[in-house]
Design a protein around this motif. Structure first.
Motif, PDB file in Angstrom:
ATOM      1  N   THR A 152      -8.785 -16.065   3.028  1.00 56.41           N
ATOM      2  CA  THR A 152      -7.436 -16.619   2.902  1.00 56.41           C
ATOM      3  C   THR A 152      -6.403 -15.499   2.868  1.00 56.41           C
ATOM      4  N   TYR A 153      -6.660 -14.472   2.073  1.00 56.46           N
ATOM      5  CA  TYR A 153      -5.725 -13.350   1.976  1.00 56.46           C
ATOM      6  C   TYR A 153      -5.584 -12.633   3.320  1.00 56.46           C
ATOM      7  N   VAL A 154      -6.695 -12.290   3.932  1.00 57.12           N
ATOM      8  CA  VAL A 154      -6.662 -11.549   5.193  1.00 57.12           C
ATOM      9  C   VAL A 154      -5.980 -12.359   6.287  1.00 57.12           C
ATOM     10  N   THR A 155      -6.252 -13.647   6.339  1.00 56.31           N
ATOM     11  CA  THR A 155      -5.614 -14.506   7.338  1.00 56.31           C
ATOM     12  C   THR A 155      -4.097 -14.499   7.162  1.00 56.31           C
ATOM     13  N   ALA A 156      -3.652 -14.537   5.924  1.00 59.70           N
ATOM     14  CA  ALA A 156      -2.216 -14.586   5.657  1.00 59.70           C
ATOM     15  C   ALA A 156      -1.525 -13.244   5.872  1.00 59.70           C
ATOM     16  N   ARG A 157      -2.218 -12.126   5.681  1.00 59.99           N
ATOM     17  CA  ARG A 157      -1.557 -10.819   5.668  1.00 59.99           C
ATOM     18  C   ARG A 157      -1.893  -9.908   6.844  1.00 59.99           C
ATOM     19  N   THR A 158      -2.728 -10.347   7.766  1.00 60.75           N
ATOM     20  CA  THR A 158      -3.126  -9.489   8.885  1.00 60.75           C
ATOM     21  C   THR A 158      -1.935  -9.057   9.735  1.00 60.75           C
ATOM     22  N   ALA A 159      -1.039  -9.949  10.053  1.00 62.18           N
ATOM     23  CA  ALA A 159       0.120  -9.596  10.885  1.00 62.18           C
ATOM     24  C   ALA A 159       0.971  -8.527  10.200  1.00 62.18           C
ATOM     25  N   TRP A 160       1.166  -8.663   8.907  1.00 61.17           N
ATOM     26  CA  TRP A 160       1.931  -7.666   8.158  1.00 61.17           C
ATOM     27  C   TRP A 160       1.218  -6.317   8.183  1.00 61.17           C
ATOM     28  N   LEU A 161      -0.090  -6.315   7.944  1.00 60.70           N
ATOM     29  CA  LEU A 161      -0.849  -5.067   7.986  1.00 60.70           C
ATOM     30  C   LEU A 161      -0.787  -4.427   9.370  1.00 60.70           C
ATOM     31  N   GLN A 162      -0.829  -5.238  10.419  1.00 63.02           N
ATOM     32  CA  GLN A 162      -0.744  -4.700  11.783  1.00 63.02           C
ATOM     33  C   GLN A 162       0.616  -4.060  12.045  1.00 63.02           C
ATOM     34  N   ARG A 163       1.687  -4.665  11.546  1.00 67.18           N
ATOM     35  CA  ARG A 163       3.018  -4.073  11.735  1.00 67.18           C
ATOM     36  C   ARG A 163       3.120  -2.734  11.013  1.00 67.18           C
ATOM     37  N   VAL A 164       2.618  -2.670   9.790  1.00 66.34           N
ATOM     38  CA  VAL A 164       2.644  -1.410   9.046  1.00 66.34           C
ATOM     39  C   VAL A 164       1.803  -0.362   9.780  1.00 66.34           C
TER      40      VAL A 164
ATOM     41  N   TYR B 170       1.074  -0.237  12.951  1.00 64.01           N
ATOM     42  CA  TYR B 170       1.746   0.167  14.189  1.00 64.01           C
ATOM     43  C   TYR B 170       2.844   1.184  13.904  1.00 64.01           C
ATOM     44  N   LEU B 171       3.616   0.950  12.857  1.00 62.35           N
ATOM     45  CA  LEU B 171       4.677   1.895  12.518  1.00 62.35           C
ATOM     46  C   LEU B 171       4.098   3.262  12.166  1.00 62.35           C
ATOM     47  N   LEU B 172       2.923   3.276  11.582  1.00 60.77           N
ATOM     48  CA  LEU B 172       2.287   4.544  11.249  1.00 60.77           C
ATOM     49  C   LEU B 172       1.778   5.266  12.488  1.00 60.77           C
ATOM     50  N   CYS B 173       1.082   4.563  13.368  1.00 62.87           N
ATOM     51  CA  CYS B 173       0.395   5.235  14.477  1.00 62.87           C
ATOM     52  C   CYS B 173       1.066   5.065  15.834  1.00 62.87           C
ATOM     53  N   GLN B 174       1.987   4.112  15.974  1.00 64.54           N
ATOM     54  CA  GLN B 174       2.741   3.893  17.201  1.00 64.54           C
ATOM     55  C   GLN B 174       1.893   3.428  18.390  1.00 64.54           C
ATOM     56  N   ASP B 175       0.792   2.767  18.125  1.00 63.69           N
ATOM     57  CA  ASP B 175      -0.075   2.260  19.190  1.00 63.69           C
ATOM     58  C   ASP B 175      -0.723   0.980  18.689  1.00 63.69           C
ATOM     59  N   TRP B 176      -0.514  -0.134  19.415  1.00 62.11           N
ATOM     60  CA  TRP B 176      -1.020  -1.426  18.934  1.00 62.11           C
ATOM     61  C   TRP B 176      -2.541  -1.468  18.865  1.00 62.11           C
ATOM     62  N   HIS B 177      -3.217  -0.869  19.825  1.00 59.24           N
ATOM     63  CA  HIS B 177      -4.676  -0.900  19.821  1.00 59.24           C
ATOM     64  C   HIS B 177      -5.232  -0.082  18.653  1.00 59.24           C
ATOM     65  N   ARG B 178      -4.644   1.065  18.450  1.00 62.94           N
ATOM     66  CA  ARG B 178      -5.070   1.899  17.321  1.00 62.94           C
ATOM     67  C   ARG B 178      -4.718   1.220  16.002  1.00 62.94           C
ATOM     68  N   ALA B 179      -3.592   0.543  15.956  1.00 60.79           N
ATOM     69  CA  ALA B 179      -3.202  -0.194  14.745  1.00 60.79           C
ATOM     70  C   ALA B 179      -4.241  -1.259  14.421  1.00 60.79           C
ATOM     71  N   ASP B 180      -4.726  -1.948  15.449  1.00 63.82           N
ATOM     72  CA  ASP B 180      -5.783  -2.944  15.231  1.00 63.82           C
ATOM     73  C   ASP B 180      -7.033  -2.294  14.640  1.00 63.82           C
ATOM     74  N   ASP B 181      -7.394  -1.114  15.151  1.00 64.96           N
ATOM     75  CA  ASP B 181      -8.561  -0.405  14.619  1.00 64.96           C
ATOM     76  C   ASP B 181      -8.350   0.001  13.165  1.00 64.96           C
ATOM     77  N   LEU B 182      -7.148   0.490  12.856  1.00 66.50           N
ATOM     78  CA  LEU B 182      -6.845   0.875  11.475  1.00 66.50           C
ATOM     79  C   LEU B 182      -6.930  -0.328  10.541  1.00 66.50           C
ATOM     80  N   VAL B 183      -6.373  -1.450  10.976  1.00 68.61           N
ATOM     81  CA  VAL B 183      -6.396  -2.666  10.150  1.00 68.61           C
ATOM     82  C   VAL B 183      -7.834  -3.137   9.955  1.00 68.61           C
ATOM     83  N   GLN B 184      -8.622  -3.092  11.017  1.00 65.63           N
ATOM     84  CA  GLN B 184     -10.019  -3.519  10.900  1.00 65.63           C
ATOM     85  C   GLN B 184     -10.769  -2.664   9.879  1.00 65.63           C
TER      86      GLN B 184
END
Length: 160
Positions: A8-20, A22-36
């Motif tokens: 429930t938590y991960v489903t609700a907050r994944t988009a927010w974590l991905q935005r953070v 992305y701002l850190l690494c500037q690459d959406w694919h790498r951001a997905d890897d970081l979030v994972q």
């Protein structure tokens, strides 16, 4: 029960974590890897995280530490990701300014970028940022000042 809370938590907050991320690494694919990676670590420590009283803060700390550890390891230096236009929807406000800021963020060193994102995107205090990064408040202040000065210089050059 704990797994359901985690999902429930991960489903609700994944988009927010991905935005953070992305701002850190500037690459959406790498951001997905970081979030994972961050979500995996969060799951492994879910009992401690869920009892922390600030689950978003705990998750954000894990994410930033994953990012910084990756920077130290040099993975991103060995792999050359393809530069794609971000495929996430943007707000209808000033897109050019947002892109300029993102481009300027790319020029900052990893720790300065982390400080700027945590302080001004995640709206953390100096002390909270220092806790997330495991450094002193003075270090956060100096990284903030240097990072903002570099962003200003970069944005001024863009406007010329």
């Amino acid at each position: 029960m704990a797994d359901e809370e985690f999902v429930t938590y991960v489903t609700a907050r994944t988009a927010w974590l991905q935005r953070v991320a992305y701002l850190l690494c500037q690459d959406w694919h790498r951001a997905d890897d970081l979030v994972q990676t961050a979500i995996t670590r969060l799951y492994l420590n879910w009992r401690r995280a869920s009892g922390s009283g600030n689950l978003d803060g705990y998750a954000r700390t894990v994410l930033v530490r994953v990012y910084l550890a990756e920077q130290r390891a040099g993975w991103w230096r060995r792999v050359r990701p393809v530069r794609d236009v971000p495929d996430a929807p943007s707000r209808p406000d000033d897109r050019d300014a947002a892109l300029d800021v993102r481009e300027a963020l790319k020029t900052l060193p990893a720790r300065q970028r982390a400080v700027v994102v945590l302080r001004f995107y995640c709206d953390l205090s100096v002390e909270q940022t220092a806790e997330v990064l495991g450094c002193t408040s003075g270090t956060v202040k100096s990284h903030s000042a240097r990072g903002l000065a570099a962003l200003r210089r970069s944005l001024e050059e863009t406007r010329r």
